[in-house]
Structures are given as C-alpha cells and as structure tokens.
Motif scaffolding. Sequence first.
Motif, PDB file in Angstrom:
ATOM      1  N   UNK A 131     -54.390  19.201  36.920  1.00  0.00           N
ATOM      2  CA  UNK A 131     -53.539  18.108  36.442  1.00  0.00           C
ATOM      3  C   UNK A 131     -52.057  18.467  36.557  1.00  0.00           C
ATOM      4  N   UNK A 132     -51.725  19.723  36.242  1.00  0.00           N
ATOM      5  CA  UNK A 132     -50.336  20.185  36.338  1.00  0.00           C
ATOM      6  C   UNK A 132     -49.849  20.126  37.778  1.00  0.00           C
ATOM      7  N   UNK A 133     -50.682  20.561  38.695  1.00  0.00           N
ATOM      8  CA  UNK A 133     -50.300  20.546  40.109  1.00  0.00           C
ATOM      9  C   UNK A 133     -50.017  19.100  40.560  1.00  0.00           C
ATOM     10  N   UNK A 134     -50.872  18.176  40.174  1.00  0.00           N
ATOM     11  CA  UNK A 134     -50.708  16.780  40.566  1.00  0.00           C
ATOM     12  C   UNK A 134     -49.448  16.173  39.939  1.00  0.00           C
ATOM     13  N   UNK A 135     -49.214  16.459  38.651  1.00  0.00           N
ATOM     14  CA  UNK A 135     -48.046  15.896  37.964  1.00  0.00           C
ATOM     15  C   UNK A 135     -46.752  16.430  38.561  1.00  0.00           C
ATOM     16  N   UNK A 141     -38.554  15.957  41.001  1.00  0.00           N
ATOM     17  CA  UNK A 141     -37.181  16.106  40.564  1.00  0.00           C
ATOM     18  C   UNK A 141     -37.012  16.371  39.087  1.00  0.00           C
ATOM     19  N   UNK A 142     -38.090  16.358  38.334  1.00  0.00           N
ATOM     20  CA  UNK A 142     -38.009  16.562  36.890  1.00  0.00           C
ATOM     21  C   UNK A 142     -37.915  18.053  36.548  1.00  0.00           C
ATOM     22  N   UNK A 143     -37.298  18.338  35.395  1.00  0.00           N
ATOM     23  CA  UNK A 143     -37.291  19.706  34.890  1.00  0.00           C
ATOM     24  C   UNK A 143     -38.699  20.100  34.461  1.00  0.00           C
ATOM     25  N   UNK A 144     -39.036  21.366  34.618  1.00  0.00           N
ATOM     26  CA  UNK A 144     -40.367  21.850  34.251  1.00  0.00           C
ATOM     27  C   UNK A 144     -40.241  23.100  33.392  1.00  0.00           C
ATOM     28  N   UNK A 145     -40.948  23.106  32.278  1.00  0.00           N
ATOM     29  CA  UNK A 145     -40.956  24.247  31.361  1.00  0.00           C
ATOM     30  C   UNK A 145     -42.378  24.501  30.890  1.00  0.00           C
ATOM     31  N   UNK A 146     -42.689  25.768  30.686  1.00  0.00           N
ATOM     32  CA  UNK A 146     -43.985  26.152  30.129  1.00  0.00           C
ATOM     33  C   UNK A 146     -43.741  26.974  28.877  1.00  0.00           C
ATOM     34  N   UNK A 147     -44.299  26.522  27.767  1.00  0.00           N
ATOM     35  CA  UNK A 147     -44.199  27.225  26.500  1.00  0.00           C
ATOM     36  C   UNK A 147     -45.588  27.710  26.115  1.00  0.00           C
ATOM     37  N   UNK A 191     -50.868  26.514  25.329  1.00  0.00           N
ATOM     38  CA  UNK A 191     -50.024  26.383  26.507  1.00  0.00           C
ATOM     39  C   UNK A 191     -49.582  24.938  26.659  1.00  0.00           C
ATOM     40  N   UNK A 192     -48.287  24.744  26.755  1.00  0.00           N
ATOM     41  CA  UNK A 192     -47.707  23.413  26.944  1.00  0.00           C
ATOM     42  C   UNK A 192     -46.884  23.408  28.220  1.00  0.00           C
ATOM     43  N   UNK A 193     -47.220  22.510  29.124  1.00  0.00           N
ATOM     44  CA  UNK A 193     -46.439  22.298  30.337  1.00  0.00           C
ATOM     45  C   UNK A 193     -45.654  21.009  30.135  1.00  0.00           C
ATOM     46  N   UNK A 194     -44.327  21.117  30.161  1.00  0.00           N
ATOM     47  CA  UNK A 194     -43.456  19.974  29.905  1.00  0.00           C
ATOM     48  C   UNK A 194     -42.687  19.618  31.163  1.00  0.00           C
ATOM     49  N   UNK A 195     -42.766  18.362  31.544  1.00  0.00           N
ATOM     50  CA  UNK A 195     -41.980  17.821  32.644  1.00  0.00           C
ATOM     51  C   UNK A 195     -41.051  16.775  32.048  1.00  0.00           C
ATOM     52  N   UNK A 196     -39.743  16.940  32.243  1.00  0.00           N
ATOM     53  CA  UNK A 196     -38.761  16.072  31.603  1.00  0.00           C
ATOM     54  C   UNK A 196     -37.842  15.435  32.633  1.00  0.00           C
ATOM     55  N   UNK A 197     -37.745  14.112  32.534  1.00  0.00           N
ATOM     56  CA  UNK A 197     -36.837  13.352  33.385  1.00  0.00           C
ATOM     57  C   UNK A 197     -35.894  12.535  32.538  1.00  0.00           C
ATOM     58  N   UNK A 198     -35.008  11.759  33.132  1.00  0.00           N
ATOM     59  CA  UNK A 198     -34.053  10.945  32.378  1.00  0.00           C
ATOM     60  C   UNK A 198     -34.778   9.960  31.451  1.00  0.00           C
ATOM     61  N   UNK A 199     -34.624  10.143  30.166  1.00  0.00           N
ATOM     62  CA  UNK A 199     -35.166   9.205  29.199  1.00  0.00           C
ATOM     63  C   UNK A 199     -36.642   9.319  28.912  1.00  0.00           C
TER      64      UNK A 199
END
Length: 245
Positions: A131-135, A141-147, A191-199
């Motif tokens: 799922x992470x690979x697909x997202x 172009x989104x920021x990606x962080x793993x916590x 494990x949290x994979x966060x993808x962040x875009x504008x808004x």
Amino acid sequence: MNTSAPARVLIHGASGRMGRALLRLAAERGDLVVVAAVSARGAALAEAGAVPVLPASRLAEVPAFDVAVDFSLPEAFDPLLALCRERGAALVSGTTGLSGGQYSALDAAAARIAVLWAPNFSLGVAVLTELVRQAAAALPGWDADIVEAHHIHKKDAPSGTALHLGAAVEAGRGRAPHYASLRTGDIVGEHTVQLAGPGERLELVHRATNRDIFARGALEAALRMAGRGPGRVGLGALLLGGSAR
C-alpha cells in the motif's frame, strides 16, 4: 520435501523475546518440530521443554534440520548462515542491524539454499508495504515521513521495518522519506507512514500489540521454506503470492 513428515526447525537466538515465543508456539503445531535451540550461553529455557538448548559456541553440533529460524544479533548471524550453506538447509531470518556485507552474503548464499530475510513477519506489514509503494507512486510530490516506536530495549533505530517501508516509499516516488524513532515503555511495534501535501495528509499505520503475530508468521514462513529450492524470496511473495522481495 516429504509432506507427511514435520519440518525440522532450528531456533537461533532462542533466549530473546522472539526466540521464546517461537519455542512456545512451535510446540502447539504438528506440522513442524524444533530439533534444537541455540542461544548465546545455552542456558535452560522454560519454553524449550524437551528441546535441547545449545550455546552459540556449539552451533556446529546441532542435529540435522530443514530450516533455521533466526532472531539473533548481527555478530551471531555469520556462523549460522555458514552452517545453513554447509548443511543445505533453508534460512528464515528476522535479525536486524545487518551490515551491507551480510546482506550481500545472503544474496550469495541464495545460489545454494533457500533464503528469506524480513525485518517484520506480520502479514499486516506485508500488505502495508504494498500500500505504501502504491501511495508514494500516486503522490510523488508529497512529503514523506516514517515514524516508528518500539520498547526501550530495542537497539537499532530506525527499525528494520521502518527502513523496509522507506524502501517502498523510495520505490514508489524515487526519493527516500524522513525517519523518526521513539524508544519508550513496552511498545511491541508501531509504524506510521505519513504523506503530506498542501492542505491534506495521508497516514498509513500498523500497530502490533502482541509479539506472537511475528512468531506465527516466522513459523509459517519456515514451514513453506523447508525443502524449497535455492533462491531468495520475500515474505510477501511467500505468504501472499506477491512479487515483492
């Protein structure tokens, strides 16, 4: 392999949390039998029952086995890999913190034996990785962080699972994510994979509340690896029929 006979399993790293869980859960199965366990000192383990527990210094003396299940430390990994190659036995390993040379040795060993290394043996994490690979591919172009968060005794950071998920992010979008690690309390693994875009922000999360899920996954992998021909396979491919390594 003769499917009427239980798979013969060697537990390596038996005195650790995972090793003890493997011994306890293996005793409940009829399709595999633990022929020996190996720990650093070879001290008696309640979970071992009648299974002989040998010190690492006597690794070469273990009886015949079809597959070794390894949750030890990087310094104990090389002798086990050498023994598996010598005996023609499969290797299932979840030992993290391996060096680049040790990962290369896994690839080399796969020319002679069946090899599976995974940082996490949860079926949920296997699905999460895809799922992470697909997202990441859909949102390049989104920021990606793993916590990631684990118990205070875990030594490596980021965790092997976090790095594995990070590789999925990089495979999807061509750039590695940022990592953050927490070591606190008795957390089994989050494990949290966060993808962040504008808004907006997308989070993909896996939480493990019981270490038994990893042990069950490793034992199932061991059963399927026993008698398998040479080659390196990933957990997703082995358990889910996917193509991921």
